[in-house]
Design an enzyme around this catalytic site. Structure first.
Site, mmCIF file in Angstrom:
data_model
loop_
_atom_site.group_PDB
_atom_site.id
_atom_site.type_symbol
_atom_site.label_atom_id
_atom_site.label_comp_id
_atom_site.label_asym_id
_atom_site.label_seq_id
_atom_site.Cartn_x
_atom_site.Cartn_y
_atom_site.Cartn_z
ATOM 1 C CB SER A 85 -34.254 186.188 82.480
ATOM 2 O OG SER A 85 -34.175 185.472 83.679
HETATM 3 C C1 SAM Z 1 -35.467 182.956 86.140
HETATM 4 S S1 SAM Z 1 -34.860 181.343 86.289
HETATM 5 C C2 SAM Z 1 -33.214 181.431 85.666
HETATM 6 C C3 SAM Z 1 -33.092 181.958 84.286
HETATM 7 C C4 SAM Z 1 -31.781 181.733 83.630
HETATM 8 N N1 SAM Z 1 -30.664 182.300 84.350
HETATM 9 C C5 SAM Z 1 -31.762 182.159 82.176
HETATM 10 O O1 SAM Z 1 -30.831 181.823 81.487
HETATM 11 O O2 SAM Z 1 -32.670 182.813 81.705
HETATM 12 C C6 SAM Z 1 -34.546 181.212 88.039
HETATM 13 C C7 SAM Z 1 -33.993 179.880 88.468
HETATM 14 O O3 SAM Z 1 -33.514 179.991 89.797
HETATM 15 C C8 SAM Z 1 -33.578 178.700 90.363
HETATM 16 N N2 SAM Z 1 -33.445 178.795 91.821
HETATM 17 C C9 SAM Z 1 -34.359 179.248 92.719
HETATM 18 N N3 SAM Z 1 -33.869 179.133 93.966
HETATM 19 C C10 SAM Z 1 -32.615 178.590 93.859
HETATM 20 C C11 SAM Z 1 -31.623 178.228 94.791
HETATM 21 N N4 SAM Z 1 -31.791 178.363 96.120
HETATM 22 N N5 SAM Z 1 -30.464 177.714 94.318
HETATM 23 C C12 SAM Z 1 -30.267 177.552 92.983
HETATM 24 N N6 SAM Z 1 -31.184 177.856 92.065
HETATM 25 C C13 SAM Z 1 -32.353 178.394 92.481
HETATM 26 C C14 SAM Z 1 -34.937 178.177 89.884
HETATM 27 O O4 SAM Z 1 -34.994 176.764 89.937
HETATM 28 C C15 SAM Z 1 -35.005 178.742 88.464
HETATM 29 O O5 SAM Z 1 -34.658 177.790 87.512
#
Ligand code: SAM
Length: 402
Positions: free
Chosen positions: A75
């Site tokens: 992000s």
């Molecule tokens: C924007 S990224 C995370 C960015 C991160 N927090 C950072 O340090 O920048 C969003 C993440 O959410 C995860 N995600 C989506 N649905 C999910 C779920 N139901 N449970 C856990 N993770 C999920 C995706 O695999 C993705 O890696």
């Protein structure tokens, strides 16, 4: 290989990033500034240049789905800083991050310190492996990265003082509220009427959630059991209505006929400003509002006007529709006045209703954060009042404009 020059560049870029985030107002506190100054973001964005890694608006893509849509990204610093400030993470807290990448978990580890604990959960094994590796390489060995669908939370590590969700969620699963301490806080990018806002929610004594702040944001979608497909209704080539609300009836043939009738325009005499705040007001003050999206080609043909290009609140009637417009006006504080374009046999009536909303927003709510948002988990029912009530799978979102 990292050279001495690179080391100097990295230090300078990190200092610059913190300064920019402070200038933007995204960083407001010393602990958050110190966390951003401490964590080497470039270690979590391999393959990107240092400039990209430390750019405050950059969200490098980590994984795409077969359809080309982004499934995971690191992000952007400005959004991470804003959400961390909203979370008010304190030393000693237990925090759950939903959606991993490593960098945000490292920032959280800095904020909770040695007496706190961070659990980061992701549904994707590639992301879990990547985040774990980078966190270890950067020295954040105490962060636990867990592979799971966060719809069920992480019961083995609960309770949490803070849950920070970093994927766009349509609802708030019961597990998140159950796994929160009595005075805990969730910061979650929640989909509301086709747009997403991060909302910082405090848990109250009834187990409901009450907002403390919110802002517009964009996130990759939440996958797994809690995923949600929004309703897109195609009116004509390149013209789509986006709806979260299953109940809103659309007569596609009537809307298409209206689209091809000449438009009327009506002006409000009220300021056009803060489109994101105005948009939330419009979407939550008439049950017949949706979002209207049009392709460039449709704009070029003159069927619809430019506001529809990026998605604009549209009021839908049985045979007509009306959407927001703006024009330069030096008498307005922002230099712009809001108005309406309307199509169809009932264009005049819809335009009148819409203009009243524009005037009400400008006179009473022309500021940031004017709405109060509550989440009532089932079986709690919203009190009978005039606020917007948005039904979700596990509860109800109530948006009030006090
Ligand atoms: C924007 S990224 C995370 C960015 C991160 N927090 C950072 O340090 O920048 C969003 C993440 O959410 C995860 N995600 C989506 N649905 C999910 C779920 N139901 N449970 C856990 N993770 C999920 C995706 O695999 C993705 O890696």
């Amino acid at each position: 290989m990292v050279t001495d020059n690179d080391v100097q560049d990295i230090a300078a870029l990190r200092t610059m990033m913190v300064r920019e985030l402070r200038d933007q107002g995204a960083i407001q506190s010393e602990p958050v500034a110190a966390a951003f100054a401490a964590v080497p973001r470039h270690l979590f964005t391999p393959g990107e240049s240092l400039q990209v890694a430390y750019g405050v608006d950059n969200a490098p893509i980590v994984k795409r789905g077969d359809d080309g849509l982004t499934l995971s990204s690191v992000s952007a610093p400005h959004l991470q800083a804003t959400m961390l400030e909203a979370a008010e993470v304190k030393p000693g807290m237990r925090v759950c991050e939903v959606g991993s990448g490593g960098y945000n978990a490292a920032l959280l580890a800095e904020l909770v310190g040695g007496s706190g604990h961070v659990t980061s959960v992701d549904i994707d094994p590639d992301i879990v492996e990547r985040a774990s590796t980078f966190l270890n390489e950067a020295g954040y060995h105490r962060v636990d990265v867990v592979l799971a669908d966060a719809e069920e939370g992480v019961p083995e590590a609960a309770p949490f003082d803070r849950i920070i969700v970093t994927a766009g969620s349509w609802d708030i699963p019961p597990a998140w509220i159950d796994q929160l301490t009595d005075d805990g806080r969730i910061v979650v990018p929640l989909r509301l009427k086709g747009t997403t806002r991060w909302i910082a929610f405090d848990r109250d004594s009834r187990g409901s959630l009450v907002s403390r702040g919110y802002g517009l944001c964009v996130f990759v979608p939440f996958q797994g059991a809690g995923s949600h497909t929004e309703r897109n209704v195609t009116i004509d080539d390149g013209v789509v209505l986006r709806l979260d609300d299953e109940d809103l009836k659309i007569d596609v043939a009537a809307a298409r006929r209206a689209l091809h009738l000449p438009k009327i325009e009506r002006w409000s005499g009220a300021v056009f400003d803060m489109p994101d705040e105005q948009m939330l007001f419009l979407l939550t003050n008439d049950p017949n509002m949706a979002l209207l999206h049009a392709d460039q080609q449709v704009i070029d043909q003159g069927l619809l006007s430019r506001p529809a290009l990026r998605g604009v609140p549209v009021l839908i009637g049985s045979d007509s529709f009306a959407y927001r417009a703006a024009r330069p006006n030096d008498d307005m504080s922002s230099g712009y006045e809001s108005g309406v374009y309307a199509h169809g046999p009932s264009a005049e009536e819809l335009a009148g209703r819409y203009v009243e909303l524009l005037r009400r927003w400008a006179s009473k709510y022309h500021r940031r954060g004017a709405a109060s948002i509550e989440y009532l988990p089932k079986p709690a029912e919203p009190a009978a009042h005039s606020s917007a009530v948005i039904a979700k799978r596990h509860g109800t979102v109530v948006v009030t404009w006090p």
